[in-house]
Scaffold this active site. Sequence first.
Site, mmCIF file in Angstrom:
data_model
loop_
_atom_site.group_PDB
_atom_site.id
_atom_site.type_symbol
_atom_site.label_atom_id
_atom_site.label_comp_id
_atom_site.label_asym_id
_atom_site.label_seq_id
_atom_site.Cartn_x
_atom_site.Cartn_y
_atom_site.Cartn_z
ATOM 1 N N LYS A 1 -12.621 -52.764 85.800
ATOM 2 C CA LYS A 1 -12.039 -54.031 86.265
ATOM 3 C C LYS A 1 -12.958 -55.218 85.600
ATOM 4 O O LYS A 1 -14.019 -55.049 85.614
ATOM 5 C CB LYS A 1 -12.134 -54.125 87.859
ATOM 6 C CG LYS A 1 -11.422 -55.543 88.183
ATOM 7 C CD LYS A 1 -11.589 -55.587 89.708
ATOM 8 C CE LYS A 1 -10.898 -56.718 90.434
ATOM 9 N NZ LYS A 1 -10.996 -56.718 91.800
ATOM 10 N N SER B 1 -6.744 -57.898 93.599
ATOM 11 C CA SER B 1 -6.827 -58.184 92.305
ATOM 12 C C SER B 1 -7.312 -57.226 91.413
ATOM 13 O O SER B 1 -7.434 -57.303 90.070
ATOM 14 C CB SER B 1 -8.197 -59.035 92.694
ATOM 15 O OG SER B 1 -9.535 -58.491 92.890
ATOM 16 N N SER C 1 -8.345 -55.696 97.916
ATOM 17 C CA SER C 1 -8.077 -55.815 96.318
ATOM 18 C C SER C 1 -7.900 -54.480 95.683
ATOM 19 O O SER C 1 -7.665 -54.387 94.538
ATOM 20 C CB SER C 1 -9.071 -56.711 95.495
ATOM 21 O OG SER C 1 -9.009 -57.856 95.821
#
Length: 428
Positions: free
Chosen positions: A31, A106, A130
Site C-alpha cells: 500500500k 483505504s 481500512s
Amino acid sequence: MALDQARKAEKRVMDASGDLPPLLGVPLAVKDLDPVAGVPTTYGSRTASAAPAPADSGTVARLRAAGALFLGKTNTPEFGSTCYTENSVAPPTRNPWNPDLSPGGSSGGSAAAVAAGLASVAHGSDGGGSLRIPASACGLVGLKPTRGRVSGGPGRADLMGLATAGPLTRTVLDAALVLDAMSGSGSGDHHAAPPPPPGGTFTACAAREPGRLRIGHYAHTGSAEIPVHPHVLAAHEEALRLLDALGHRVEEIPEPGDAHFGGTYRDDFRVLWTAMASAVPVDPAREHELEPVNRWLRERARATPVPVLMAAWGRLQQGVRSLAAATEPYDAVLSPALALPPVPIGHFTGGGPEEEFRLMNEFTPFASVHNVSGRPSVSLPLHLSPDGLPIGAMLTGRHGGEGTLLSLAAQLEQACPWSHRAPPLWHH
C-alpha cells in the site's frame, strides 16, 4: 525490480541447505502509505515528494526479510483518510467484481490487486476499517491485528494507536503466514501486544481446531439509526447459522456505541479522525492542492481546542474499558463488516466534504470501534449477495486473541469454502 528479486529468490532456493524465509518468492503488493526503498511514496497526494524513498518502512523491511517479492505500490486515497480509493494522482481504483463499483478503502488498491489476481497477497493498513472495508467489498480476508502486534517504526508515527498494518489475502492460512512475517515490536513503540500464541506462530493457530466457543453478535447501529442493507442482514444471518451448525454458542449483545460509549462514540471518533488527518506534514503553501475532504478535516482539527480532543480521547478510553469488561466472556464477536454491499465509483463525492463524511459513516458504521479498542478484527468473505457481490462477515477477538480468531476463521473457511470464488473477469 520484481524479476530481479525473483531470480535472487530462485538462486536462494537452489543453493539452500537449511530453512528458507517463509515468504520467499511470494509476490506481494505494498500500500502506498508505506515507503519501499528506491520507490516514490505518493500517499495518494499531489503534495507528496516524487523522490524515491531512502529506506523501507519497518513493516516493509520485515516482509523483505521474510523473502517477499515486491510487485509495486498500490493506490490509496490521500493519506488513507477515506473508505474509498479515489484521488488526484491516479485513476480511481475499481472493484474486480464489477469495475463500476468501488473496492472500498483505504487499502482499496491492495484489495483490488489480490482480488484481480495481480498479487498473491498484499500489505495494507487499518486506522478505521481500512483493511476490513476493502476485504468485504472485494471478497477477501482482511485482518487487523491487535494494537502493537505490528510495529510501525521506524519511519511511521504511532499517533493515537488507531492504525496498524495487516494482510489482505484470499485464504485464512495466507493471512496467518503474512501476519507472522509482519509481527514484531520496535524501539520506541507506544504499544506492545501480548506474546505470540502457544506454539509460537499464527500459522500454527490457523491449523488448529478452535473448540466450542462463545460468540456474541449484533447487526444494528443503535441510536445512530444507520440502515443496514437487507443483503448485509442476510449475510449476517447466514454466518450465525453456520456458527451454530459448527457447535458454537451464539448470543446477541448490545451495539457497542450505545452500550459502552455513552452515545457519544461517533462524535468523539470524528474528533480523533480529524486530529489524525491534521498530523500529516504538508507544506502550508500547498494545502490548497489537498483533496477537499482533507482540507475540511484539517480545518476542523485546527478549530478544535486541545481540551476537546483530550476529553474525546478520555471518553473513548473509558468506553473501551467498559466494552472489554462486557465482552470478556466471549471468545469472539460477530457483526457485519459494512452496512452496504459495494457501492459505485463516485458514490461518496460530489456533495461536499461534510456530505462525504456522512456517507462514509453510513457505509462503515461497524469497523472503527475495534481500532479504538485495539482488538484484532477480521473480515471473512462468507457470503455472495443475490446479484453476485461479496459481503464480508466481521469477527473480533479479545486483546491479543489473533490465535483464536484465526483458528475460528479457518474452521469457517473449511465449512464454507470461498477460495474457488473469483470475480467474473477471471473467467474471460
